[in-house]
Write a protein that holds these residues in place. Structure first.
Motif, mmCIF file in Angstrom:
data_model
loop_
_atom_site.group_PDB
_atom_site.id
_atom_site.type_symbol
_atom_site.label_atom_id
_atom_site.label_comp_id
_atom_site.label_asym_id
_atom_site.label_seq_id
_atom_site.Cartn_x
_atom_site.Cartn_y
_atom_site.Cartn_z
ATOM 1 N N TYR A 1 0.815 -1.211 0.000
ATOM 2 C CA TYR A 1 0.000 0.000 0.000
ATOM 3 C C TYR A 1 0.852 1.266 0.000
ATOM 4 O O TYR A 1 1.725 1.429 0.843
ATOM 5 C CB TYR A 1 -0.901 0.028 1.239
ATOM 6 N N ASP A 2 0.567 2.154 -0.930
ATOM 7 C CA ASP A 2 1.246 3.436 -0.949
ATOM 8 C C ASP A 2 0.916 4.231 0.314
ATOM 9 O O ASP A 2 1.740 4.972 0.830
ATOM 10 C CB ASP A 2 0.796 4.245 -2.168
ATOM 11 N N ASP A 3 -0.315 4.062 0.770
ATOM 12 C CA ASP A 3 -0.783 4.875 1.897
ATOM 13 C C ASP A 3 -0.733 4.088 3.205
ATOM 14 O O ASP A 3 -1.640 4.174 4.022
ATOM 15 C CB ASP A 3 -2.204 5.362 1.635
ATOM 16 N N PHE A 4 0.353 3.319 3.382
ATOM 17 C CA PHE A 4 0.388 2.444 4.558
ATOM 18 C C PHE A 4 0.403 3.214 5.872
ATOM 19 O O PHE A 4 -0.006 2.701 6.901
ATOM 20 C CB PHE A 4 1.543 1.447 4.486
ATOM 21 N N ASN A 5 0.842 4.466 5.807
ATOM 22 C CA ASN A 5 0.845 5.250 7.046
ATOM 23 C C ASN A 5 -0.563 5.507 7.547
ATOM 24 O O ASN A 5 -0.840 5.387 8.739
ATOM 25 C CB ASN A 5 1.550 6.589 6.819
ATOM 26 N N ARG A 6 -1.445 5.836 6.630
ATOM 27 C CA ARG A 6 -2.835 6.063 6.995
ATOM 28 C C ARG A 6 -3.450 4.758 7.501
ATOM 29 O O ARG A 6 -4.161 4.719 8.488
ATOM 30 C CB ARG A 6 -3.604 6.568 5.769
ATOM 31 N N ARG A 7 -3.142 3.675 6.779
ATOM 32 C CA ARG A 7 -3.727 2.387 7.128
ATOM 33 C C ARG A 7 -3.173 1.844 8.445
ATOM 34 O O ARG A 7 -3.831 1.043 9.115
ATOM 35 C CB ARG A 7 -3.463 1.366 6.013
ATOM 36 N N ALA A 8 -1.981 2.268 8.788
ATOM 37 C CA ALA A 8 -1.376 1.786 10.033
ATOM 38 C C ALA A 8 -2.238 2.175 11.242
ATOM 39 O O ALA A 8 -2.262 1.480 12.256
ATOM 40 C CB ALA A 8 0.031 2.338 10.189
ATOM 41 N N LYS A 9 -2.972 3.274 11.096
ATOM 42 C CA LYS A 9 -3.858 3.691 12.189
ATOM 43 C C LYS A 9 -4.939 2.653 12.430
ATOM 44 O O LYS A 9 -5.364 2.428 13.565
ATOM 45 C CB LYS A 9 -4.493 5.039 11.867
ATOM 46 N N ASP A 10 -5.389 2.016 11.346
ATOM 47 C CA ASP A 10 -6.398 0.963 11.493
ATOM 48 C C ASP A 10 -5.816 -0.224 12.255
ATOM 49 O O ASP A 10 -6.502 -0.878 13.033
ATOM 50 C CB ASP A 10 -6.887 0.480 10.120
ATOM 51 N N VAL A 11 -4.549 -0.493 12.014
ATOM 52 C CA VAL A 11 -3.908 -1.596 12.720
ATOM 53 C C VAL A 11 -3.845 -1.282 14.212
ATOM 54 O O VAL A 11 -4.082 -2.152 15.053
ATOM 55 C CB VAL A 11 -2.492 -1.875 12.150
ATOM 56 N N GLU A 12 -3.540 -0.013 14.506
ATOM 57 C CA GLU A 12 -3.560 0.417 15.902
ATOM 58 C C GLU A 12 -4.938 0.163 16.530
ATOM 59 O O GLU A 12 -5.050 -0.376 17.635
ATOM 60 C CB GLU A 12 -3.258 1.927 16.009
ATOM 61 N N SER A 13 -5.969 0.547 15.793
ATOM 62 C CA SER A 13 -7.327 0.342 16.303
ATOM 63 C C SER A 13 -7.600 -1.130 16.531
ATOM 64 O O SER A 13 -8.231 -1.521 17.516
ATOM 65 C CB SER A 13 -8.367 0.878 15.327
#
Length: 578
Positions: free
Chosen positions: A542-554
């Motif tokens: 994912y290019d936007d893995f930083n944004r998606r990483a927040k979902d992993v935190e959740s």
DNA sequence: CTCAGCCAACTTTTT
DNA sequence: GTTGGCTGAG
């Protein structure tokens, strides 16, 4: 299930009620709350304090001595149930938190985890969400060659919808096709074949889709007299919210669950049935009195939300319904502002009108966050968003895809699912394809081996070791090692080069899966191990893995609420989270 | 044959 | 965001 001795239900005359029922509720609400036994139908118009009534009734049952665990509160979402129990606990005490509550699906899930064997499943079955179910259908569709037909064959998404609708509406596939997809009527036979294969596939791999949860629960109750009696006997008080949105199977389940005592209170509004697309049938609420001729019908008509002009409009609309429980909503709320109906020539004019109104309202001193615009789907707002931006109006848009359906979350969940149910081919299929160099075909091959010969993750080890020790082996050599293997004859070339660059990655996967299969790890710890493995894949994918990483935190945060993997997996699939 | 990458078309609502 | 079709590289 634990055997409970039911407390006999003798209301003592001298109960000292802590809750002030009479002061808090209007006459109709009070009537519902004080009715303890027998079938009750509560027709609750919009904004008439339906939830409040349920909350007080639950608290009342507990206050009068019912064991909270014997009360079953079925709602439309789990959040709604938790919310009600919290409110009940607040007005009475924490005993109310022990009331059994949830959706039909989650309750079915809990029961099926106990009695899976009786319907031909293992207790560790996996629940397929919609896209998982569609993947299964897609695989079958391709395997049977329906992706190469001359005439366009319906997409997996459509096939899934047709099958599910025929189940939820309790009608034949041909009726669904005729009424909603007449252009696919030629595909009827194909769809029927796929449906059968789909059913078989799920059973073999210990998978259940949403519909199966209800179907197998119904089967359990219908096919096992003793279990039905035990379950119905245990849940001595049943309350069902939003009854107008139940479908045939759910109404049937309700009937079976109440069969031993008929203490069932259903609450709903025949004028608010919005889930017909998934088979909900407001006829259920119309037919309730036929099911229970002795039932009590209570109508809530006092509205606490709107002003009279708005209610007049809804009353007038409801008046036109052919089949209904007649009711007249009224309110004591002051106000004479009438609803406005505006017609515009085109969507853009509509957007411009809305923008103009917003500007006017803001002029009057109303802050923007007190203004709401509702629309039916995400892209209906596209035009409006442009106009809003042009007018420099800030807005927040709610909606979009659900957290649990985001592909990076599904990736992580798939590792956990595989370790929980090694037969779960859909999850295997997904995680294998995450490895560089493994695509559809290779994933299919490995998945097939793992499931069909029941080798589980050991197959990965075998594969890798063969690869490293022997290099490229051909089919006949492989057959010698494993004469029972069925899939050997499949590839057209008759040869698979086992010496592949993805061996190393496959081995890493094998090791990681071994780690997470260790006993006594909490879902939180498991996800940490998985993510440690998944991270490089994730950041590459994912290019936007930083944004998606927040979902992993959740996800990690949510997982901390769970001790057991199976509960975590079920909840994530059935309830989602927002 | 298999896989990755690119492109065009489509998108309601939920368990 | 997702799906399915197409192309070119390995």
């Amino acid at each position: 299930m634990k055997e409970y001795k039911l407390k006999s239900y003798n209301v003592k005359k001298d109960i000292d009620y802590k809750i002030n029922y009479d002061g808090e509720l209007n006459a109709a609400q009070l009537e519902a709350v004080k009715t303890k036994e027998g079938p009750v139908l509560v027709i609750a118009g919009a904004g008439t304090g339906k939830t409040k009534t349920l909350v007080y009734r639950a608290a009342r049952l507990v206050e009068e001595g019912a064991n909270p665990e014997n009360i079953l509160l079925l709602t439309f979402t789990r959040k709604a149930a938790l919310n009600m129990l919290k409110r009940a606990s607040m007005i009475l005490d924490e005993r109310c938190g022990k009331i059994s509550g949830g959706t039909f699906h989650s309750f079915a899930n809990i029961m099926l985890r106990k009695y899976a064997k009786l319907v031909g499943f293992n207790e560790n079955f996996t629940i397929l969400d919609k896209s998982d179910a569609e993947s299964v259908i897609g695989i079958i569709r391709a395997k049977l060659g329906y992706n190469k037909t001359e005439k366009r064959f319906p997409l997996k998404h459509t096939i899934g919808e047709v099958i599910s609708k025929s189940i939820n509406k309790n009608t034949l596939v041909e009726f669904v096709l005729n009424s909603e997809y007449p252009h696919f009527i030629d595909s009827l036979d194909g769809i029927k074949v796929i449906q059968m294969e789909y059913q078989k596939y799920k059973k073999e791999k210990m998978l259940m889709d949403y519909d199966d949860l209800l179907l197998y629960f119904e089967l359990l109750l219908k096919g096992n007299e003793e279990i039905r009696k035990r379950i119905s006997g245990f849940y001595k008080y049943i309350m069902i919210d939003e009854y107008q949105d139940t479908n045939k199977i759910q109404a049937n389940l309700a009937y079976l669950l109440a069969s031993e005592h008929k203490n069932i209170m259903v609450v709903g509004d025949d004028s608010q049935s919005i889930y017909s697309f998934r088979g909900a049938n407001f006829k259920n609420i119309m037919d309730f009195p036929k099911q229970y001729p002795e039932c009590k019908i209570i109508t809530l008509e006092q509205n606490y939300r709107s002003t009279q002009p708005i209610l007049d409009l809804t009353n007038a609309l409801i008046e036109n319904a052919r089949e209904k429980y007649s009711k007249k909503l009224f309110t004591k709320k002051e106000g004479d502002l009438k609803p406005v109906y505006v017609e515009t020539d085109d969507p853009n004019m509509q957007s411009k009108f809305v923008v103009q109104r917003i500007l006017e309202i803001r002029e009057e001193g109303i802050p923007l966050n007190k203004i709401a615009i509702l629309f039916r789907n995400a892209w209906h707002s596209n035009d409006l968003e442009i106009e809003l931006a042009a007018a420099n109006i800030n807005f927040t848009k709610y909606g979009g895809i659900k957290f649990t359906e985001a592909s990076h979350i599904k990736d992580i969940m798939s590792y956990l699912k595989v370790s929980h149910n090694p037969m779960d081919s859909i999850s295997w299929f997904r995680i294998l394809q995450l490895i560089d160099g493994i695509g559809e075909k290779t994933a299919e091959f490995i998945t097939g081996e793992i499931a069909e010969n029941n080798k589980g993750i050991n197959f990965l080890k075998d594969l890798v070791y063969q690869g490293t020790e022997i290099g490229g082996i051909n089919i006949s050599q492989y057959k010698k090692r494993d004469p029972d293997s069925k899939l050997i004859s499949q590839p057209a070339t008759g040869k698979i080069n086992y010496q592949k660059k993805y061996y190393k990655d496959l081995y890493k996967l094998y090791v990681m899966l071994g780690d997470i299969s260790a006993k006594n790890l909490s879902p939180y710890e498991l996800i940490n191990i998985v993510f440690n493995y998944y991270k490089p894949i994730f950041e590459n994918k994912y290019d936007d893995f930083n944004r998606r990483a927040k979902d992993v935190e959740s996800l990690l945060l949510i997982s901390q609420r769970y001790k057991k993997l199976s509960a975590f997996l079920s909840d994530m699939t059935i309830e989602g989270t927002d």
